[in-house]
Design an enzyme around this catalytic site. Structure first.
Site, short mmCIF file in Angstrom:
data_model
loop_
_atom_site.label_atom_id
_atom_site.label_comp_id
_atom_site.label_asym_id
_atom_site.label_seq_id
_atom_site.Cartn_x
_atom_site.Cartn_y
_atom_site.Cartn_z
N GLU A 51 -6.27 5.91 -6.73
CA GLU A 51 -7.37 6.12 -5.79
C GLU A 51 -6.99 7.09 -4.69
OE1 GLU A 51 -10.37 3.64 -2.88
OE2 GLU A 51 -8.22 3.44 -2.67
N ASN A 52 -5.82 6.87 -4.09
CA ASN A 52 -5.41 7.70 -2.97
C ASN A 52 -5.10 9.14 -3.39
OD1 ASN A 52 -5.49 5.89 -0.64
ND2 ASN A 52 -3.91 4.74 -1.69
N LEU A 91 -21.13 2.88 1.67
CA LEU A 91 -21.64 3.50 0.46
C LEU A 91 -20.89 3.06 -0.79
CD1 LEU A 91 -22.21 7.15 1.77
CD2 LEU A 91 -23.82 5.23 1.71
N GLY A 126 -9.45 0.97 -0.65
CA GLY A 126 -10.48 1.06 0.40
C GLY A 126 -9.96 0.79 1.79
N GLU A 127 -8.66 1.01 2.02
CA GLU A 127 -8.12 0.71 3.36
C GLU A 127 -8.74 1.61 4.42
OE1 GLU A 127 -3.92 0.06 5.76
OE2 GLU A 127 -3.98 -0.05 3.58
N ARG A 128 -9.07 2.87 4.08
CA ARG A 128 -9.71 3.76 5.05
C ARG A 128 -11.07 3.19 5.46
NH1 ARG A 128 -11.52 8.21 3.72
NH2 ARG A 128 -11.26 9.35 5.67
N GLY A 160 -24.17 3.15 6.66
CA GLY A 160 -23.74 1.91 6.02
C GLY A 160 -22.60 2.16 5.05
N GLN A 178 0.85 -1.20 0.00
CA GLN A 178 0.00 0.00 0.00
C GLN A 178 0.88 1.25 0.00
OE1 GLN A 178 -2.15 2.61 -0.12
NE2 GLN A 178 -3.75 1.53 1.01
#
Length: 366
Positions: free
Chosen positions: A119-120, A64, A82-84, A62, A41
């Site tokens: 993404e990040n 999203l 999606g680590e966050r 929930g 990562q």
């Protein structure tokens, strides 16, 4: 939190199965406990306050957006993106997450890294140093700077500037990562030898510079002086912060002048007198500008509206003077910092430190 149907057997997908279905992406709901962070990562730091905010949102609304994972060893999944959300889910006590499972992805897959970086960067969650390391890894994976820029929605220049930050000494990189040194200023500092980078950082932390622009000019002057000394076979070393503060206070004029030959000193004395005479005449311009600035607009309109070119022409003349003043001020700032650098540094002769001088030259031309 709503979830899609799943069975526990889906959480035990094996690597061989993933390899067989290479390139496929399947949607599943998997246990949070079966998800592992990817050791590759690119992001290293996660803001705890923002994670708590995301956890509260996920608990109320929930999940999203699905996370992206690849098949890991022994029934686990490794995060791609999606680590966050995964970390926030653990804080919120959420036990399952919707995920898009990418099958057949091998360790070290460059496209996986590219997706993680993109993404990040898009979410503006990465520190400048994390971006620099991630961009460099993509370049090392044989993506061109232009390709990296396109994937991440940045310009090629932006990617190149970030990668340049990797020339910073570890202590300075840490200062950038923690926000103690502005990233734009850090780029200029990265052009210096490591020892001088650390000495510069000490001065910045002490508050020795009136503004970031002054610090940038000082760093540029240091880089110029390093190059000049290296061409002479020597190494330029900044003085300690206390001595530097004094050099900045007095502009370093006397040490600069003393370095000149008698002929050069005589020439500079004559040219200095000429330039100061011209600068003194600027007071006349200042008087005119002050008068215009304090006049009543209606009176000023009556006086100049009928002049050649009208008010617009007179305003254009003032605007031109303003532009020249900005440029002149920058030149004076750069000169002030150059004087401070010359006065606030020492020269290591090649006969006393040949190896150090060679190392400095190598760093500056890396």
């Amino acid at each position: 939190m709503s979830t899609s149907p799943t069975t526990e057997g889906q959480a035990t997908t094996t690597a061989p199965e993933a390899t067989k279905d290479a390139g496929k992406i399947v949607a599943r709901t998997i246990p949070v406990s079966a998800i592992l962070p990817d050791p590759d990562q690119p992001r290293e730091h996660f803001d705890e306050e923002k994670l708590n905010e995301l956890a509260a949102s996920m608990k109320k609304l929930g999940q999203l957006e699905s996370i992206a994972v690849r098949v890991g060893p022994k029934g686990t999944y490794l995060l791609i993106a999606g680590e966050r959300r995964w970390r926030a889910a653990q804080i919120a006590g959420i036990t399952k997450l919707r995920a898009n499972v990418h099958l057949g992805v091998a360790d070290g897959d460059p496209m996986t890294l590219a997706k993680q970086v993109a993404e990040n960067v898009a979410r503006a969650d990465m520190t400048p140093m994390e971006e620099a390391k991630a961009f460099k890894r993509l370049v090392d994976a044989e993506y061109s700077v232009e390709e990296v820029a396109e994937m991440c929605g940045k310009s090629a220049a932006y990617v190149g500037w970030r990668i340049d930050l990797l020339k910073l000494a570890p202590a300075v990189q840490d200062a950038v990562a923690k926000g103690h040194l502005p990233v734009n200023l850090a780029w200029y500092v990265a052009q210096l030898a490591h020892d001088n980078q650390v000495r510069f950082l000490s001065r910045w932390v002490r508050g020795d510079f009136p503004a970031a622009r002054d610090a940038e000019a000082f760093a540029q002057a240091c880089a110029t002086e390093e190059k000049r000394q290296a061409e002479q076979g020597a190494m330029f070393v900044l003085a300690d912060a206390e001595e530097a503060a004094q050099a900045l206070a007095d502009d370093g004029q006397e040490p600069l002048f003393a370095q000149l030959s008698d002929d050069e000193q005589e020439r500079i004395t004559v040219e200095r007198k000429k330039l100061l005479g011209k600068i003194d005449r600027m007071s006349e311009i200042g008087t005119v500008l002050s008068e215009i600035a304090t006049m009543e607009p209606g009176e000023l309109a009556l006086l100049l509206a009928g002049a050649p070119g009208g008010l617009a022409a007179q305003r254009q003349r003032i605007t031109h003077l303003q532009s020249l003043a900005v440029k002149a001020n920058k030149s004076l700032r750069d000169a002030q910092m150059a004087a401070a650098v010359r006065a606030g540094g020492t020269q290591v002769a090649p006969e006393t430190s040949t190896e150090d001088a060679q190392d400095s030259t190598a760093i500056n031309h890396a």
